[in-house]
Design a protein around this motif. Structure first.
Motif, PDB file in Angstrom:
ATOM      1  N   UNK A 280       0.817  -1.225   0.000  1.00 58.09           N
ATOM      2  CA  UNK A 280       0.000   0.000   0.000  1.00 58.09           C
ATOM      3  C   UNK A 280       0.848   1.272   0.000  1.00 58.09           C
ATOM      4  N   UNK A 281       2.022   1.216   0.599  1.00 61.33           N
ATOM      5  CA  UNK A 281       2.884   2.391   0.642  1.00 61.33           C
ATOM      6  C   UNK A 281       3.503   2.728  -0.713  1.00 61.33           C
ATOM      7  N   UNK A 282       3.624   1.756  -1.601  1.00 60.07           N
ATOM      8  CA  UNK A 282       4.232   1.965  -2.912  1.00 60.07           C
ATOM      9  C   UNK A 282       3.466   1.163  -3.952  1.00 60.07           C
ATOM     10  N   UNK A 283       2.327   1.729  -4.384  1.00 57.70           N
ATOM     11  CA  UNK A 283       1.466   1.063  -5.358  1.00 57.70           C
ATOM     12  C   UNK A 283       1.957   1.315  -6.781  1.00 57.70           C
ATOM     13  N   UNK A 284       2.199   2.589  -7.108  1.00 54.69           N
ATOM     14  CA  UNK A 284       2.727   2.981  -8.427  1.00 54.69           C
ATOM     15  C   UNK A 284       1.958   2.334  -9.586  1.00 54.69           C
ATOM     16  N   UNK A 285       0.648   2.464  -9.591  1.00 49.89           N
ATOM     17  CA  UNK A 285      -0.178   1.853 -10.635  1.00 49.89           C
ATOM     18  C   UNK A 285      -0.853   2.922 -11.493  1.00 49.89           C
ATOM     19  N   UNK A 286      -0.633   2.841 -12.796  1.00 51.74           N
ATOM     20  CA  UNK A 286      -1.315   3.707 -13.751  1.00 51.74           C
ATOM     21  C   UNK A 286      -2.735   3.171 -13.895  1.00 51.74           C
ATOM     22  N   UNK A 287      -3.716   3.928 -13.384  1.00 48.71           N
ATOM     23  CA  UNK A 287      -5.082   3.417 -13.323  1.00 48.71           C
ATOM     24  C   UNK A 287      -6.063   4.129 -14.245  1.00 48.71           C
TER      25      UNK A 287
ATOM     26  N   UNK B 125      -6.426   9.189 -20.246  1.00 48.17           N
ATOM     27  CA  UNK B 125      -7.390   9.982 -21.000  1.00 48.17           C
ATOM     28  C   UNK B 125      -7.140   9.910 -22.490  1.00 48.17           C
ATOM     29  N   UNK B 126      -7.877  10.712 -23.229  1.00 48.70           N
ATOM     30  CA  UNK B 126      -7.725  10.734 -24.685  1.00 48.70           C
ATOM     31  C   UNK B 126      -6.408  11.386 -25.108  1.00 48.70           C
ATOM     32  N   UNK B 127      -5.994  12.430 -24.395  1.00 49.67           N
ATOM     33  CA  UNK B 127      -4.735  13.105 -24.709  1.00 49.67           C
ATOM     34  C   UNK B 127      -3.571  12.311 -24.119  1.00 49.67           C
ATOM     35  N   UNK B 128      -2.439  12.294 -24.803  1.00 54.96           N
ATOM     36  CA  UNK B 128      -1.271  11.543 -24.339  1.00 54.96           C
ATOM     37  C   UNK B 128      -0.809  11.967 -22.945  1.00 54.96           C
ATOM     38  N   UNK B 129      -1.013  13.226 -22.585  1.00 55.73           N
ATOM     39  CA  UNK B 129      -0.544  13.734 -21.296  1.00 55.73           C
ATOM     40  C   UNK B 129      -1.562  13.551 -20.175  1.00 55.73           C
ATOM     41  N   UNK B 130      -2.668  12.897 -20.439  1.00 55.81           N
ATOM     42  CA  UNK B 130      -3.718  12.721 -19.432  1.00 55.81           C
ATOM     43  C   UNK B 130      -3.651  11.326 -18.831  1.00 55.81           C
ATOM     44  N   UNK B 131      -3.314  11.260 -17.560  1.00 49.82           N
ATOM     45  CA  UNK B 131      -3.243   9.971 -16.877  1.00 49.82           C
ATOM     46  C   UNK B 131      -3.280  10.179 -15.363  1.00 49.82           C
ATOM     47  N   UNK B 132      -3.597   9.115 -14.635  1.00 49.33           N
ATOM     48  CA  UNK B 132      -3.619   9.145 -13.177  1.00 49.33           C
ATOM     49  C   UNK B 132      -2.889   7.915 -12.654  1.00 49.33           C
ATOM     50  N   UNK B 133      -1.946   8.162 -11.749  1.00 54.53           N
ATOM     51  CA  UNK B 133      -1.162   7.096 -11.142  1.00 54.53           C
ATOM     52  C   UNK B 133      -1.430   7.113  -9.641  1.00 54.53           C
ATOM     53  N   UNK B 134      -1.844   5.988  -9.096  1.00 55.34           N
ATOM     54  CA  UNK B 134      -2.014   5.858  -7.652  1.00 55.34           C
ATOM     55  C   UNK B 134      -0.651   5.491  -7.076  1.00 55.34           C
ATOM     56  N   UNK B 135      -0.068   6.416  -6.313  1.00 57.43           N
ATOM     57  CA  UNK B 135       1.278   6.218  -5.775  1.00 57.43           C
ATOM     58  C   UNK B 135       1.285   5.358  -4.519  1.00 57.43           C
ATOM     59  N   UNK B 136       0.422   5.672  -3.569  1.00 55.50           N
ATOM     60  CA  UNK B 136       0.421   4.944  -2.304  1.00 55.50           C
ATOM     61  C   UNK B 136      -0.843   5.226  -1.529  1.00 55.50           C
ATOM     62  N   UNK B 137      -1.012   4.494  -0.449  1.00 56.50           N
ATOM     63  CA  UNK B 137      -2.223   4.615   0.359  1.00 56.50           C
ATOM     64  C   UNK B 137      -1.881   4.364   1.818  1.00 56.50           C
TER      65      UNK B 137
ATOM     66  N   UNK C  12      -0.954   5.340  14.770  1.00 58.15           N
ATOM     67  CA  UNK C  12      -1.944   5.223  13.702  1.00 58.15           C
ATOM     68  C   UNK C  12      -1.906   6.352  12.683  1.00 58.15           C
ATOM     69  N   UNK C  13      -1.136   7.400  12.936  1.00 63.91           N
ATOM     70  CA  UNK C  13      -1.030   8.505  11.982  1.00 63.91           C
ATOM     71  C   UNK C  13      -0.029   8.127  10.896  1.00 63.91           C
ATOM     72  N   UNK C  14      -0.274   8.638   9.691  1.00 66.19           N
ATOM     73  CA  UNK C  14       0.603   8.395   8.549  1.00 66.19           C
ATOM     74  C   UNK C  14       0.864   9.697   7.810  1.00 66.19           C
ATOM     75  N   UNK C  15       1.948   9.708   7.053  1.00 67.28           N
ATOM     76  CA  UNK C  15       2.229  10.822   6.158  1.00 67.28           C
ATOM     77  C   UNK C  15       2.535  10.278   4.781  1.00 67.28           C
ATOM     78  N   UNK C  16       2.137  11.058   3.777  1.00 65.71           N
ATOM     79  CA  UNK C  16       2.474  10.792   2.390  1.00 65.71           C
ATOM     80  C   UNK C  16       3.172  12.039   1.879  1.00 65.71           C
ATOM     81  N   UNK C  17       4.330  11.867   1.268  1.00 69.39           N
ATOM     82  CA  UNK C  17       5.133  12.985   0.791  1.00 69.39           C
ATOM     83  C   UNK C  17       5.473  12.761  -0.679  1.00 69.39           C
ATOM     84  N   UNK C  18       5.339  13.819  -1.480  1.00 67.39           N
ATOM     85  CA  UNK C  18       5.687  13.783  -2.899  1.00 67.39           C
ATOM     86  C   UNK C  18       6.594  14.980  -3.197  1.00 67.39           C
TER      87      UNK C  18
END
Length: 184
Positions: free
Chosen positions: A79-86, A89-101, A129-135
């Motif tokens: 979950x900390x390192x998913x790195x999945x292109x999910x 879009x229609x344009x080449x530059x349109x995409x969403x990657x789930x990095x972590x959870x 129980x607290x978490x941080x996500x950093x990009x």
């Protein structure tokens, strides 16, 4: 995303849906009804050939008593390192990657940070129980933690429990900028 990447993601999602459905004792028809989808959609999804929307995956996860991440997590990923292109879009530059959870119980906070050259921020441990996500969006960031230091380059991310001593350190020769999400 190439056809191979799309097939790999769909195959992974299909296997996870099939495994979770079987574990919950639901038939494909029962899952389809609970998720408000057609049985054919569930059959095709489990076969790795259906391209369903992200919101449909949320609905399926809810019907299975699972999370979105449970459905998309590849066998070798964490979950900390998913790195999945999910999504693509229609344009080449349109995409969403789930990095972590990370699990959140109360709230999420979104921060934008900047550290000058040679600067650091020393944090106190958060509650259990607290978490941080950093990009990292510019420069180079070192995160010094009791559980082990890590250095993040531009575009890299980390997900970790923050119930420990930690510090953010500019580890480069330019301003370091990063996005920080705190989950409590």
């Amino acid at each position: 995303m190439s056809a191979g990447e799309r097939t790999d993601v769909l195959a992974c999602v299909g296997a996870n849906v099939r495994r979770l459905r079987a574990a919950s004792g639901l038939s494909q028809s029962e899952l389809a009804t609970a998720a408000g989808l057609s049985r054919r959609t569930i059959v095709n999804l489990e076969a790795g050939s259906a391209n369903v929307s992200l919101s449909s995956l949320d609905t399926i996860a809810d019907a299975l008593g699972a999370t979105f991440v449970d459905l998309v997590l590849a066998p070798a990923a964490t979950p900390e390192r998913i790195d999945a292109l999910l999504w693509r879009g229609d344009a080449d530059d349109s995409h969403a990657v789930l990095l972590g959870s990370a699990v959140a119980h109360r709230e999420g906070q979104l921060w934008v940070w900047s550290l000058g050259v040679g600067d650091r921020y020393d944090a106190n441990p958060n509650p259990a129980g607290w978490h941080e996500m950093v990009l990292v969006t510019a420069g180079r960031l070192r995160i010094e933690r009791e559980s082990g230091d890590m250095t993040l380059e531009l575009g890299d991310h980390a997900v970790y429990g923050s119930a420990q001593q930690y510090a953010y350190v500019n580890a480069g020769s330019e301003v370091t900028r990063f996005v920080r999400v705190v989950l409590s």
